[in-house]
Motif scaffolding. Structure first.
Motif, PDB file in Angstrom:
ATOM      1  N   UNK A 125       0.865  -1.174   0.000  1.00 25.18           N
ATOM      2  CA  UNK A 125       0.000   0.000   0.000  1.00 25.18           C
ATOM      3  C   UNK A 125       0.901   1.223   0.000  1.00 25.18           C
ATOM      4  N   UNK A 126       0.709   2.095  -0.988  1.00 22.70           N
ATOM      5  CA  UNK A 126       1.551   3.282  -1.149  1.00 22.70           C
ATOM      6  C   UNK A 126       0.669   4.520  -1.010  1.00 22.70           C
ATOM      7  N   UNK A 127       1.029   5.403  -0.085  1.00 24.75           N
ATOM      8  CA  UNK A 127       0.257   6.616   0.159  1.00 24.75           C
ATOM      9  C   UNK A 127       1.109   7.827  -0.215  1.00 24.75           C
ATOM     10  N   UNK A 128       0.598   8.648  -1.118  1.00 23.99           N
ATOM     11  CA  UNK A 128       1.294   9.858  -1.570  1.00 23.99           C
ATOM     12  C   UNK A 128       0.999  11.027  -0.632  1.00 23.99           C
ATOM     13  N   UNK A 129       1.766  12.095  -0.794  1.00 22.49           N
ATOM     14  CA  UNK A 129       1.534  13.323  -0.035  1.00 22.49           C
ATOM     15  C   UNK A 129       1.968  14.525  -0.866  1.00 22.49           C
ATOM     16  N   UNK A 130       1.766  15.710  -0.318  1.00 17.32           N
ATOM     17  CA  UNK A 130       2.002  16.950  -1.059  1.00 17.32           C
ATOM     18  C   UNK A 130       3.422  17.490  -0.951  1.00 17.32           C
ATOM     19  N   UNK A 131       4.334  16.726  -0.364  1.00 16.88           N
ATOM     20  CA  UNK A 131       5.701  17.227  -0.138  1.00 16.88           C
ATOM     21  C   UNK A 131       6.760  16.250  -0.623  1.00 16.88           C
ATOM     22  N   UNK A 132       6.484  15.582  -1.727  1.00 20.66           N
ATOM     23  CA  UNK A 132       7.414  14.565  -2.234  1.00 20.66           C
ATOM     24  C   UNK A 132       8.556  15.144  -3.061  1.00 20.66           C
ATOM     25  N   UNK A 133       8.391  16.331  -3.596  1.00 22.10           N
ATOM     26  CA  UNK A 133       9.445  16.889  -4.444  1.00 22.10           C
ATOM     27  C   UNK A 133      10.561  17.508  -3.596  1.00 22.10           C
ATOM     28  N   UNK A 134      11.732  17.557  -4.177  1.00 19.18           N
ATOM     29  CA  UNK A 134      12.912  18.156  -3.532  1.00 19.18           C
ATOM     30  C   UNK A 134      12.614  19.630  -3.278  1.00 19.18           C
ATOM     31  N   UNK A 135      12.765  20.064  -2.023  1.00 17.52           N
ATOM     32  CA  UNK A 135      12.339  21.403  -1.627  1.00 17.52           C
ATOM     33  C   UNK A 135      13.467  22.161  -0.941  1.00 17.52           C
ATOM     34  N   UNK A 136      13.709  23.391  -1.380  1.00 19.28           N
ATOM     35  CA  UNK A 136      14.768  24.229  -0.833  1.00 19.28           C
ATOM     36  C   UNK A 136      14.400  24.752   0.549  1.00 19.28           C
ATOM     37  N   UNK A 137      15.385  24.721   1.451  1.00 18.22           N
ATOM     38  CA  UNK A 137      15.272  25.349   2.771  1.00 18.22           C
ATOM     39  C   UNK A 137      16.376  26.393   2.836  1.00 18.22           C
ATOM     40  N   UNK A 138      15.994  27.655   2.984  1.00 18.44           N
ATOM     41  CA  UNK A 138      16.987  28.727   3.023  1.00 18.44           C
ATOM     42  C   UNK A 138      16.387  29.917   3.756  1.00 18.44           C
ATOM     43  N   UNK A 139      17.247  30.705   4.424  1.00 20.16           N
ATOM     44  CA  UNK A 139      16.803  31.933   5.069  1.00 20.16           C
ATOM     45  C   UNK A 139      16.149  31.740   6.420  1.00 20.16           C
TER      46      UNK A 139
END
Length: 165
Positions: A10-24
């Motif tokens: 069972x695979x559950x997706x979410x809204x934060x799967x893409x590589x996301x920058x953290x800065x500042x």
């Protein structure tokens, strides 16, 4: 059905799967990313993890001069507990995968991103403690010094559960 030795997953997706920058964001945990799962509530996902024999979720942080664990970053479990270990490490260890095998960029540190030498580094692995999954929130800091261009990227994989508990 070829994943996990022919067992259905069972695979559950979410809204934060893409590589996301953290800065500042310099102070501990000042960056917060809530994770919203597709088509299932947290209570439904908790039920899924209880009836499954195994669950896992991939987590990765790529860092450039940014600390990972030393109080600056953590993930939040489904019951809102602050988790201070990273994928591939034992729960409660305060380490990353390389800290479990003594293979980190600097031997005294429990994560590659603790070296803080302004070289791109990565800490990643699977979270497998099904009593804590899924990840509910990601928190990061130590990316606010723009003079030295501190930054990082987070990636969180889908929740995957399989087998009957």
């Amino acid at each position: 059905m070829s994943d996990k030795n022919g067992v259905g997953v069972t695979v559950i997706s979410h809204d934060s799967e893409s590589r996301t920058l953290v800065q500042g964001c310099e102070t501990q945990g000042c960056y917060a990313r809530d994770i919203h799962y597709t088509g299932a509530s947290l209570s439904q996902l908790a039920s899924l993890t209880r009836v499954s024999s195994h669950c896992e979720q991939f987590i990765k942080y790529e860092c450039y001069g940014s600390l990972l664990l030393r109080g600056y970053a953590w993930w939040v479990s489904r019951d809102s507990s602050k988790m201070t270990y990273w994928g591939g490490a034992s729960p409660g260890s305060g380490k990353c995968a390389c800290g479990m095998t003594n293979s980190c960029a600097e031997s005294r540190d429990g994560c590659n991103c603790e070296k803080q030498d302004f070289v791109w580094r990565e800490d990643s692995g699977l979270l497998t403690d099904k009593t804590q999954l899924p990840v509910k929130q990601l928190r990061f800091g130590d990316t606010g010094d723009t003079h030295v261009n501190e930054r990082g990227y987070h990636t969180l994989g889908k929740l995957k559960c399989y087998g009957i508990a």
